[in-house]
Write a protein that holds these residues in place. Structure first.
Motif, short mmCIF file in Angstrom:
data_model
loop_
_atom_site.label_atom_id
_atom_site.label_comp_id
_atom_site.label_asym_id
_atom_site.label_seq_id
_atom_site.Cartn_x
_atom_site.Cartn_y
_atom_site.Cartn_z
N LEU A 673 111.08 12.33 -24.64
CA LEU A 673 110.91 10.92 -25.02
C LEU A 673 112.21 10.35 -25.61
CD1 LEU A 673 107.94 11.15 -24.28
CD2 LEU A 673 107.36 10.12 -26.45
N SER A 674 112.97 11.18 -26.31
CA SER A 674 114.25 10.69 -26.84
C SER A 674 115.17 10.30 -25.70
CB SER A 674 114.95 11.78 -27.66
OG SER A 674 114.19 12.10 -28.77
N ILE A 675 115.11 11.07 -24.62
CA ILE A 675 115.95 10.72 -23.46
C ILE A 675 115.40 9.45 -22.80
CG2 ILE A 675 116.72 11.51 -21.18
CD1 ILE A 675 116.61 14.39 -22.34
N TYR A 676 114.07 9.37 -22.69
CA TYR A 676 113.49 8.18 -22.04
C TYR A 676 113.81 6.89 -22.80
CZ TYR A 676 110.61 11.66 -19.59
OH TYR A 676 110.16 12.73 -18.84
N GLU A 677 113.93 7.02 -24.12
CA GLU A 677 114.20 5.80 -24.91
C GLU A 677 115.50 5.12 -24.48
OE1 GLU A 677 114.07 7.13 -28.95
OE2 GLU A 677 111.86 7.32 -28.85
N ARG A 678 116.41 5.91 -23.91
CA ARG A 678 117.70 5.34 -23.53
C ARG A 678 117.70 4.80 -22.10
NH1 ARG A 678 119.37 10.21 -26.30
NH2 ARG A 678 119.78 11.28 -24.34
N LEU A 679 116.59 4.98 -21.38
CA LEU A 679 116.59 4.56 -19.97
C LEU A 679 116.33 3.07 -19.84
CD1 LEU A 679 114.60 7.45 -18.25
CD2 LEU A 679 117.07 7.12 -18.39
N THR A 680 116.77 2.52 -18.71
CA THR A 680 116.50 1.11 -18.45
C THR A 680 115.90 0.98 -17.06
OG1 THR A 680 118.62 0.78 -17.38
CG2 THR A 680 118.54 0.38 -19.77
N SER A 681 115.28 -0.17 -16.85
CA SER A 681 114.67 -0.40 -15.55
C SER A 681 115.75 -0.39 -14.46
CB SER A 681 113.96 -1.75 -15.61
OG SER A 681 113.58 -2.12 -14.35
N ALA A 682 116.91 -0.98 -14.76
CA ALA A 682 117.95 -1.08 -13.72
C ALA A 682 118.34 0.30 -13.22
CB ALA A 682 119.17 -1.81 -14.29
N GLU A 683 118.47 1.28 -14.13
CA GLU A 683 118.94 2.59 -13.66
C GLU A 683 117.82 3.44 -13.06
OE1 GLU A 683 120.60 4.97 -16.95
OE2 GLU A 683 119.42 3.69 -18.29
N THR A 684 116.57 3.12 -13.39
CA THR A 684 115.49 3.95 -12.84
C THR A 684 114.85 3.34 -11.61
OG1 THR A 684 113.99 2.98 -14.46
CG2 THR A 684 114.92 5.13 -15.00
N ARG A 685 115.22 2.09 -11.29
CA ARG A 685 114.74 1.52 -10.03
C ARG A 685 115.71 1.95 -8.93
NH1 ARG A 685 113.25 -4.59 -10.12
NH2 ARG A 685 112.87 -4.05 -7.94
N VAL A 686 115.54 3.15 -8.48
CA VAL A 686 116.51 3.74 -7.56
C VAL A 686 116.25 3.26 -6.13
CG1 VAL A 686 117.42 5.92 -6.69
CG2 VAL A 686 116.69 5.74 -9.06
N PHE A 687 115.07 3.55 -5.61
CA PHE A 687 114.83 3.27 -4.19
C PHE A 687 114.46 1.81 -3.93
CE2 PHE A 687 113.86 7.93 -4.41
CZ PHE A 687 114.98 8.33 -3.69
N ASP A 688 113.93 1.11 -4.95
CA ASP A 688 113.66 -0.31 -4.74
C ASP A 688 114.71 -1.16 -5.46
OD1 ASP A 688 112.73 0.46 -7.24
OD2 ASP A 688 111.14 -1.04 -7.30
N GLY A 689 115.78 -0.51 -5.89
CA GLY A 689 116.87 -1.22 -6.57
C GLY A 689 118.17 -0.94 -5.85
N ALA A 690 118.97 -0.04 -6.46
CA ALA A 690 120.30 0.21 -5.94
C ALA A 690 120.31 0.66 -4.47
CB ALA A 690 120.98 1.28 -6.80
N LEU A 691 119.27 1.37 -4.02
CA LEU A 691 119.30 1.91 -2.65
C LEU A 691 118.36 1.16 -1.71
CD1 LEU A 691 119.45 5.74 -3.41
CD2 LEU A 691 121.32 4.18 -2.90
N LEU A 692 117.98 -0.06 -2.10
CA LEU A 692 117.00 -0.77 -1.28
C LEU A 692 117.49 -0.99 0.16
CD1 LEU A 692 114.24 -2.06 -1.13
CD2 LEU A 692 115.21 -4.17 -2.03
N ALA A 693 118.78 -1.28 0.33
CA ALA A 693 119.27 -1.59 1.69
C ALA A 693 119.08 -0.40 2.64
CB ALA A 693 120.72 -2.05 1.62
N PRO A 694 119.59 0.80 2.31
CA PRO A 694 119.35 1.91 3.25
C PRO A 694 117.87 2.29 3.37
CG PRO A 694 120.46 2.71 1.26
CD PRO A 694 120.47 1.21 1.21
N VAL A 695 117.09 2.02 2.32
CA VAL A 695 115.65 2.30 2.41
C VAL A 695 114.98 1.33 3.40
CG1 VAL A 695 113.49 2.13 1.11
CG2 VAL A 695 115.42 3.41 0.17
N ARG A 696 115.36 0.06 3.31
CA ARG A 696 114.84 -0.92 4.28
C ARG A 696 115.14 -0.46 5.70
NH1 ARG A 696 113.57 -6.20 2.33
NH2 ARG A 696 114.60 -6.69 0.37
N ALA A 697 116.36 0.08 5.88
CA ALA A 697 116.78 0.48 7.23
C ALA A 697 115.87 1.59 7.78
CB ALA A 697 118.24 0.94 7.21
N LEU A 698 115.38 2.46 6.88
CA LEU A 698 114.48 3.53 7.35
C LEU A 698 113.25 2.93 8.04
CD1 LEU A 698 114.30 5.98 4.27
CD2 LEU A 698 115.65 6.25 6.36
#
Ligand SMILES: Cc1ncc(COP(=O)(O)O)c(C=O)c1O
Length: 802
Positions: A673-698
């Motif tokens: 939980l101490s690690i989770y407290e430092r997380l943000t939505s931006a960094e954990t939205r991997v496949f529908d965030g930063a990698l959405l373009a190559p995922v769409r291509a699939l």
């Protein structure tokens, strides 16, 4: 990474600095070179990090001492590699700093502007010089050396003590080398006080998962306590764990009064003891290989695996394609280390060499199913391990009813302030997701009864409102919360799907576009569309509930946003909102099954936060402990809790498990939980965030239907590609197996199927984005290759069920 096991490879650790690691290496190298019986093969000594260079130059020292101090050496004093072709012997340095401090300080000084030159920092072999250490270069170098079939002895000498930092960033040595996890030879501290430093170093290595088959003491001036220290340490250790504690490796001549500062005076003749020591290590190494072989052979006879049709693994003995067991030797970060037994071509070999028709290889596989969805911070996380070790040392396991211990107390408060914030007031502990859900059901039914939704005369008719495609676990009560399927109906005659199961609408990427709308991050137009859909859903759900007026409904049970076992499918968020609201209007208690969805799995703290709705009860498991230990909790509102207050004992929630509130599990969860407290939505939205373009291509590929992408979850549904696949579903299944097999064999990615879907998970607080991107690329390639390949899947990759 693939490597074979031909020679003996180990890492030499020091209980402290100046305990004689290099002397031990030199003695072993020398003994090895002089052993006329030794298996023909090369000897490599590697010093990845050297400080005080070139006046301190361990590779040169080992080279000289092993060959004899009078040997003529052609290479210059500051060479990074010394090679004797005649002896098939080389000593190599990878990084070297001039500053005679710890690698951390030396690297920091180099980073902080010390002239960056050949003298202050030598080029890493085969790479670019950089003041900061590049761990992947070092690890790759070690792994490449391990692939060299010509090596018969490979030693990697560490710098300083086991927990000395290796780089400017402060990474500890024991963590730095963990990914390759070579067996360790620990050079103990033979000075006064050395028992303590040696045992502490030993514990640090063992708790990080290293094998330490040997502890050895260099003997010489200043190291007179070797005998005593070795005896004391031997008395502490289980010989199974560390079979060799060797005080007699006389790597230095005590009588010659040579000092460690003047090593050039030479090693005494220690070859016999050193050779015996190498023999010990070789035996250990062989026994380990035999254990691996035994595991691969015998596990089929003694284990009963979950979700496995053992009949399918019993191939005719004539077939070479017998299903292989995946032997996981260890796991670290995102990866498994896998041991495989592979057939070996012995046709051209002499009979002496043809000792076995198979050989063991080691591979590194990306854990693409998050070890049944439990992983978030990486395997073997040092902070979690320390917390767990501390709780085990402090408590082991202790009683819980009407008792409290600090890990459980802290965890309860943290959960109420995070996932339970705003609605929950109580935490009930258990140890797996299915039971956490059953506890939730007991809570919900009592609440429903108190709210007057049914009276006890109708108790046996009580059902739930649930969803098709749902999964809440494999215990009898949890199974009853899902409609009939292979996983419950055929499993037990007691199964009775108890409830009203509604068919939810799903949302996914189809041919490049979200339909109906992405679950998170909506624009204004999508918001407007949502309002319209909400009204429609609400109306039809209310009608459905009214139609089943006669069935007493004790709970609404749902997995918020994503159905995991149902195929990693995203439910239209608006539908679940309407469903929750409609049930609330009827006072039906709301139970969220967040066993899969919570703790940033979906790119948000919980599924509830994406739904923007609060439950009365919610169950959590899996990522709760970062994947380190089993633990589950059921949180409830105060209204639920008070429904169990009464005069009689039977009014209480009479439920408990042996390991309720297991302290080590709670400690792991607190650390996670101490690690989770430092997380943000931006960094954990991997496949529908930063990698959405190559995922769409699939989703635009032939033979691919819906693609679900949310947070760290990616799922690709396969659809018939040809009329043959359309007509025979086994052909589609064979393509799916090919996808999995290509991902494993060509890309080292361990994936598993769900129905006709292939899914992949990354660890929300661990997996670097570039590795998640590699995963999408590999999946892309595997889908293409599997579509054109006509090969039917072989039995070696028998399709697992989940
Ligand atoms: C949503 C959901 N609920 C409950 C469970 C059961 O959890 P466990 O396997 O820990 O019993 C699972 C397991 O996958 C799950 O995904």
């Amino acid at each position: 990474m693939q490597r074979n096991f031909y020679g003996l490879a180990f890492q030499v650790w020091g209980a402290n600095t100046n305990v004689g690691k290099t002397l031990v290496c030199a003695a072993l190298a020398r003994a090895h070179l002089r052993d006329s019986d030794r298996a023909r093969g090369a000897l490599l000594y590697l010093k990845p990090l050297q400080t005080g260079f070139p006046s301190d130059h361990d590779a040169r020292f080992v080279f000289r001492q092993a060959l004899g101090t009078d040997t003529r050496i052609n290479e210059p004093e500051n060479a990074l590699e010394y090679v004797s072709r005649e002896h098939a012997f080389s000593c190599r340095t990878l990084y070297a700093w001039r500053l005679a401090r710890s690698p951390q300080e030396a690297a920091a000084a180099a980073t902080a502007g010390e002239p960056f030159s050949h003298a202050s920092l030598q080029r890493p072999a085969g790479g670019l010089a950089s003041p900061e250490l590049d761990s992947s270069t070092v690890l790759e170098h070690i792994e490449n050396a391990l692939k060299n079939a010509g090596l018969s002895l490979f030693m990697v000498e560490t710098a300083g003590g086991v927990l000395s930092p290796v780089s400017a960033s402060g990474t500890l040595q024991a963590d730095f080398y963990r990914a390759v996890r070579l067996p360790g030879v620990l050079v103990g501290d033979a000075r006064l006080g050395g028992i303590s430093t040696t045992l502490a170093a030993y514990e640090a290595l063992r708790s990080r998962g290293y094998d330490v088959p040997a502890i050895v003491f260099g003997m010489g001036p200043g190291l007179e306590s070797a005998d005593r220290n070795a005896a004391a340490i031997r008395a502490q250790l289980d010989p199974e764990e560390t079979p060799i504690v060797e005080p007699y490796l006389r790597v230095f001549d005590a009588h010659a009064q040579a000092s460690l500062a003047q090593p050039a005076q030479g090693l005494v003749s220690v070859d016999e003891t050193a050779q015996r020591f190498i023999e010990h290590l070789r035996h250990w190494w062989c026994r380990r290989a035999i254990r691996w072989q035994d595991m691969l052979r015998e596990s089929d006879q003694v284990l009963w695996w979950p979700f496995t049709q053992h009949q399918a693994r019993r191939m005719p003995s004539a077939s070479e394609e017998r299903a292989q067991t995946t032997l996981i030797d260890s796991a670290y970060g995102d990866d498994y280390t896998i041991i495989k037994s592979v057939k070996r071509d012995v046709s051209g070999m002499s009979p002496q060499k043809r000792t076995s028709s198979s050989e063991l290889t080691q591979e590194r596989w990306f854990d693409g199913c998050g070890s049944w969805w439990t992983q978030s911070v990486g395997h073997g996380h040092p902070t979690l391990n320390r917390s767990i070790g501390n709780a085990l040392g402090r408590y082991g396991h202790v009683m819980f009813p009407e008792c409290v211990h600090e890990p459980a107390w802290l965890l309860s408060k943290r959960l109420l302030n995070s996932v339970g914030n705003g609605w929950a007031s109580r935490v009930f502990f258990s140890d797996n997701g299915s039971t956490a859900m059953e506890i939730g059901l007991k809570m919900a039914f009592r609440l429903a009864q108190k709210r007057g939704l049914f009276d006890l005369s109708r108790a046996s008719d009580v059902g739930i409102v649930g969803l098709e495609g749902s999964y809440h676990g494999d215990t009898l009560g949890a199974m009853d919360c899902s409609p009939s399927s292979t996983f419950n109906q055929l499993q037990t005659p007691w199964y009775r799907g108890r409830g009203l199961f509604l068919k939810p609408p799903y949302c996914a990427i189809w041919n490049g576009d979200w339909q109906p709308d992405a679950p998170q991050g909506l624009d204004a137009a999508a918001q407007r569309r949502r309002h319209e859909r909400y009204r429609e859903y609400h109306r039809s759900i209310a009608e459905e509930l009214a139609r089943h007026e006669s069935m007493p409904l004790g709970a609404l049970v749902l997995e918020p946003v994503v159905q995991g076992a149902g195929g990693m499918r995203i439910i239209d968020v608006v539908y679940q909102q309407a469903l929750i609201d409609a049930c609330r209007q009827r006072a039906i208690p709301v139970v969220f099954d967040e066993v899969f969805t919570a703790f940033w799995r979906l790119g948000a703290l919980t599924g509830a936060s994406i739904l923007d709705r609060e439950p009365d009860i919610a169950a959590y498991g899996k990522l709760l402990t970062g994947g380190a230990l089993p633990l589950a909790v059921t949180l409830s509102s105060e209204e639920v809790f008070t429904a169990f207050l009464g005069e009689k004992r039977a009014d209480a929630l009479l439920h408990g498990h042996s390991y309720s509130a297991y302290p080590a599990g709670c400690a792991a969860a607190n650390a996670a939980l101490s690690i989770y407290e430092r997380l943000t939505s931006a960094e954990t939205r991997v496949f529908d965030g930063a990698l959405l373009a190559p995922v769409r291509a699939l989703s635009t590929k032939p033979g691919v239907g819906a693609v679900s992408a949310i947070g760290s979850v990616l799922a690709v549904q396969l659809t018939p590609l040809t009329s043959a696949e359309q007509a025979d579903e086994r052909l589609l299944a064979a393509r799916q197996t090919r996808v999995l097999s290509i991902a494993r064999q060509q890309h080292g990615i361990y994936l598993r199927p769900l129905g006709t879907t292939v899914y992949a998970l990354v660890a929300p607080a661990q997996t670097p984005l570039h590795r998640a991107a590699d995963l999408v690329r590999a999946l892309d390639r595997a889908l293409d290759l599997a579509a054109v390949s006509k090969e039917t899947a072989n039995a070696a990759t028998v399709t697992p069920i989940v």
